[in-house]
Design an enzyme around this catalytic site. Structure first.
Site, PDB file in Angstrom:
ATOM      1  N   GLU A  52      -0.442  83.730  78.741  1.00 12.50           N
ATOM      2  CA  GLU A  52      -0.215  82.393  79.301  1.00 12.50           C
ATOM      3  C   GLU A  52       1.077  82.310  80.100  1.00 12.50           C
ATOM      4  O   GLU A  52       1.140  81.655  81.141  1.00 12.50           O
ATOM      5  CB  GLU A  52      -0.217  81.340  78.187  1.00 12.50           C
ATOM      6  CG  GLU A  52      -1.591  81.113  77.555  1.00 12.50           C
ATOM      7  CD  GLU A  52      -1.987  82.197  76.566  1.00 12.50           C
ATOM      8  OE1 GLU A  52      -1.097  82.985  76.161  1.00 12.50           O
ATOM      9  OE2 GLU A  52      -3.179  82.267  76.194  1.00 12.50           O
ATOM     10  N   ILE A  76      -0.288  76.699  75.654  1.00 11.78           N
ATOM     11  CA  ILE A  76       0.577  76.634  76.830  1.00 11.78           C
ATOM     12  C   ILE A  76       2.037  76.957  76.518  1.00 11.78           C
ATOM     13  O   ILE A  76       2.802  77.358  77.398  1.00 11.78           O
ATOM     14  CB  ILE A  76       0.492  75.251  77.513  1.00 11.78           C
ATOM     15  CG1 ILE A  76       0.971  75.338  78.974  1.00 11.78           C
ATOM     16  CG2 ILE A  76       1.287  74.206  76.751  1.00 11.78           C
ATOM     17  CD1 ILE A  76       0.727  74.078  79.779  1.00 11.78           C
ATOM     18  N   HIS A 133      -6.258  74.074  68.341  1.00 10.83           N
ATOM     19  CA  HIS A 133      -7.190  73.710  69.414  1.00 10.83           C
ATOM     20  C   HIS A 133      -7.288  72.198  69.577  1.00 10.83           C
ATOM     21  O   HIS A 133      -8.282  71.691  70.071  1.00 10.83           O
ATOM     22  CB  HIS A 133      -8.583  74.282  69.153  1.00 10.83           C
ATOM     23  CG  HIS A 133      -8.655  75.776  69.253  1.00 10.83           C
ATOM     24  ND1 HIS A 133      -8.173  76.598  68.262  1.00 10.83           N
ATOM     25  CD2 HIS A 133      -9.115  76.592  70.235  1.00 10.83           C
ATOM     26  CE1 HIS A 133      -8.362  77.870  68.627  1.00 10.83           C
ATOM     27  NE2 HIS A 133      -8.917  77.891  69.820  1.00 10.83           N
TER      28      HIS A 133
END
Lengths: 325, 334
Positions: free
Chosen positions: A58, A85, A127
């Site tokens: 990422e 992120i 998630h």
């Protein structure tokens, strides 16, 4: 024009951007096959070589986008889940946000990072998270969080055209939640403007993402009880439409800020502080924040998850209290 | 035999013009750094200052291989790279002072020089954060069917960072034209690099399938030839290239470093490899330089550095109101 859901609106917008400008490309994990949520479905085939799978890295997905933008490209990075992120936090906050500033505006950085955020999908701790508050704290990047298909479309278009790095937040529960005729529905085309979605004299709700839909549903129910709510769709968190926020607060004198993120240090605190600083004289009640409790992560178990997330019922209950104050 | 026939036309593959240029740039960097150190102790330069003294051959040998269209992106010890790339010494010194005429108008300081017009995309002080950016530049080169090459310079301290490995993997995977140039000065701050790494640096690069070579980073001619091979390799579309240059910094990590981790004798030992003196004596041997010629280079550099200091001293302090300018770019600019 046919009605489309949020995912279809995003996919069409990406497709158009790739067709219109050969500097645009997409990079992310699994994007060639269409991605976890199918947002890029079919795009790799239609635009060979410009929808690029990346390994799971990422930080580099964002760093590579910065480097490509330094050469005038218009990268659109996809981070598969917003929870992932943070490995790229440094690239966004230490590098992307500062390029225009460190070059005294001689240079600019046109790039978009799209990422699905938020809970309500039993995704558990890695998630489901809300990430906006970490990034709204950083001057130099824009943070956009729409709720309706037409706004997703117009603001994604605006984000791709923007000369600054934009973090484009897509609440995963909104992907297939509602449909709109995007050609005719009201849509905000400028990043940095909020919209008063519903008007009512008794109190004002502020929300974004999935919570905007919950606020609208609660308002509908409350209207049946004679409580009329104003609902503000913030749309863009950074920059924030301070003028509309203050105007909407002054209209009713009672404020309920709702977000799915945990309470302490959440974005709602910023809204509350702005209103307290600049519209205090108009307030008829203490500003109320409704947010997730301060626990480290969205729990997996369905009942625990429901307990964690604000929803229509909790919003309606908080609004009734506030209206009665 | 006339003198003319005794003078060779090249020195280990360098033309006389190149050798003159390299010598001048290395002496300029050396003197610029010494002067920066002086100005730091006088309080003209503040904050964190990392001098490049000793490593000059890396910047001069590698940067000079590049064409105008190529890019340089580097770490925080960046004065030498900026000077080698032809950034104006006056504006670099003004930036170290934090003045209006500095390359970043006083916003960046020593570690954040840049000049995009010159393809110098900046110094980065988050160690290794610029490696993915270099891969992004390489990807742009490929996507747009251009043939520009990106020289990405970093130190041995970078190899422990995750982004080092991500960047090498991606650059190799996508055949991006990036030269990874590792200035191994043997220490990450005060930690010998062997204490931070389970293997050799070049072994790591080879493991990612990248063409790799080791050079003496205190021999500007060796560095130049390695970088030349690297550029040719990248330009031909053969993917990235990795150079590990063994070098040494004569000064501490920063001005605040008491250098408790090494002995003075060790520094003296490395000074015997000094890149400037090595090139100088080779040029003397070749009949290209004599003492007067060398003194002329030193005098020229002295003037250039004095001028940079005078320029920085004369440059105004930035207006505090300008702090709010350019937080965001205003328009789409096509």
């Amino acid at each position: 024009m046919a009605e489309v859901n949020v995912l279809e609106a995003i996919r069409e917008t990406l497709d158009e951007a790739l067709s219109e400008d050969d500097r645009v490309f997409i990079i992310g994990e699994d994007v060639e096959a269409g991605g976890v949520f199918r947002a890029t479905d079919g795009l790799a085939k239609r635009h060979p070589g410009r929808v690029k799978d990346s390994p799971l890295a990422e930080s580099s997905i964002i760093g590579i986008s910065i480097g490509a933008a330094h050469y005038g490209m218009r990268p659109i990075a996809e981070i598969q889940f917003a929870d992932f992120i943070h490995a790229g936090f440094d690239q966004l906050c230490s590098e992307a946000s500062r390029w225009s500033y460190r070059t005294k505006g001689e240079q600019y950085l046109p790039m978009v990072v799209r990422t699905p955020w938020g809970g309500g999908v039993h995704g558990g701790q890695h998630h489901s998270q809300s990430i906006e508050a970490y990034y709204t704290h950083m001057p130099g990047i824009k943070v956009v969080a729409p709720s309706f298909p037409a706004d997703y479309r117009s603001l994604l278009k605006a984000s791709i055209a923007d000369p600054n790095p934009v973090l484009f937040l897509e609440h995963k529960r909104t992907y297939r939640l509602v449909k709109q005729d995007v050609a005719n529905a009201p849509a905000e085309t400028s990043i940095g403007r909020a919209r008063i979605t519903r008007r009512g004299a008794d109190l004002t709700m502020f929300a974004y993402g999935l919570m905007l839909h919950e606020c609208l549903a609660a308002s509908e129910e409350l209207a049946g009880e004679g409580i009329e709510c104003t609902v503000v769709d913030l749309l863009s968190l950074q920059p924030l439409d301070v003028e509309t926020v203050l105007e909407a607060a002054r209209m009713t004198g009672k404020v309920l800020v709702v977000h799915e993120d945990t309470l302490t240090g959440g974005f709602g605190g910023e809204i509350a502080a702005l209103i307290a600083e600049h519209a205090f004289e108009y307030l008829d009640a203490p500003i109320r924040r409704l947010a997730a409790p301060d626990i480290p992560a969205m729990p997996y178990h369905h009942a625990m998850e429901a307990f964690f997330m604000p929803d229509k019922q909790k919003i309606a209950a908080a609004a009734r209290d506030l209206a009665a104050y | 035999m006339s003198t003319e026939t005794q003078t060779p036309t090249t020195l280990r593959g360098l033309t006389r013009e190149q050798a003159d240029h390299f010598l001048h740039q290395m002496v300029l960097i050396r003197r610029f750094e010494e002067k920066s150190g002086e100005m730091y102790t006088k309080g003209k330069i503040r904050g964190f200052l990392h001098l490049y003294t000793g490593q000059e051959a890396c910047a001069v040998g590698a940067v000079n291989v590049l064409e105008e269209r190529d890019k340089v992106i580097t770490h925080y010890r960046d004065h030498g790279h900026a000077l080698a790339r032809g950034l104006d010494p006056n504006r670099i010194m003004a930036e170290l002072y934090g003045r209006v005429d500095g390359v970043s108008g006083g916003r960046g300081g020593s570690m954040h020089l840049y000049d995009v017009e010159k393809g110098f995309l900046g110094g980065y002080a988050i160690v290794t954060a610029h490696l993915p950016l270099a891969v992004g530049l390489g990807l742009a080169s490929n996507l747009q069917n251009e043939d520009f090459v990106t020289l990405c310079i970093f130190g041995d301290g970078s190899v422990g960072e995750g982004e080092f490995h991500e960047a090498l993997n991606l650059a190799a995977l996508w055949d991006t034209p990036v030269i990874f140039f590792c200035e191994n000065n043997l220490y990450g701050m005060g930690v010998p690099f062997q204490q931070s790494l389970s293997t050799e640096i070049s072994t790591l690069a080879e493991a990612y399938g990248i063409t790799t070579e080791n050079v003496d980073g205190m021999d500007v001619v060796d560095v130049y030839h390695a970088a030349k091979r690297a550029v040719e390799h990248c330009r031909a579309g053969s993917g990235p290239y990795f150079i590990e240059a063994l070098t040494y910094r004569y000064r501490g990590h920063s001005m605040a470093d008491p250098e408790l981790y090494r002995l003075k004798e060790e520094v003296d030992e490395h000074r015997k490899r000094d890149a400037i003196q090595r090139l100088r004596s080779e040029m003397v041997e070749a009949g290209w330089l004599d003492d007067a010629g060398y003194q002329a280079v030193v005098d020229r550099v002295e003037r250039e550095v004095d001028e940079a200091v005078a320029f920085a001293d004369a440059s105004p302090e930035p207006a505090l109101e300008s702090l709010f300018d350019n937080i965001l770019a205003e328009d789409a600019r096509g």
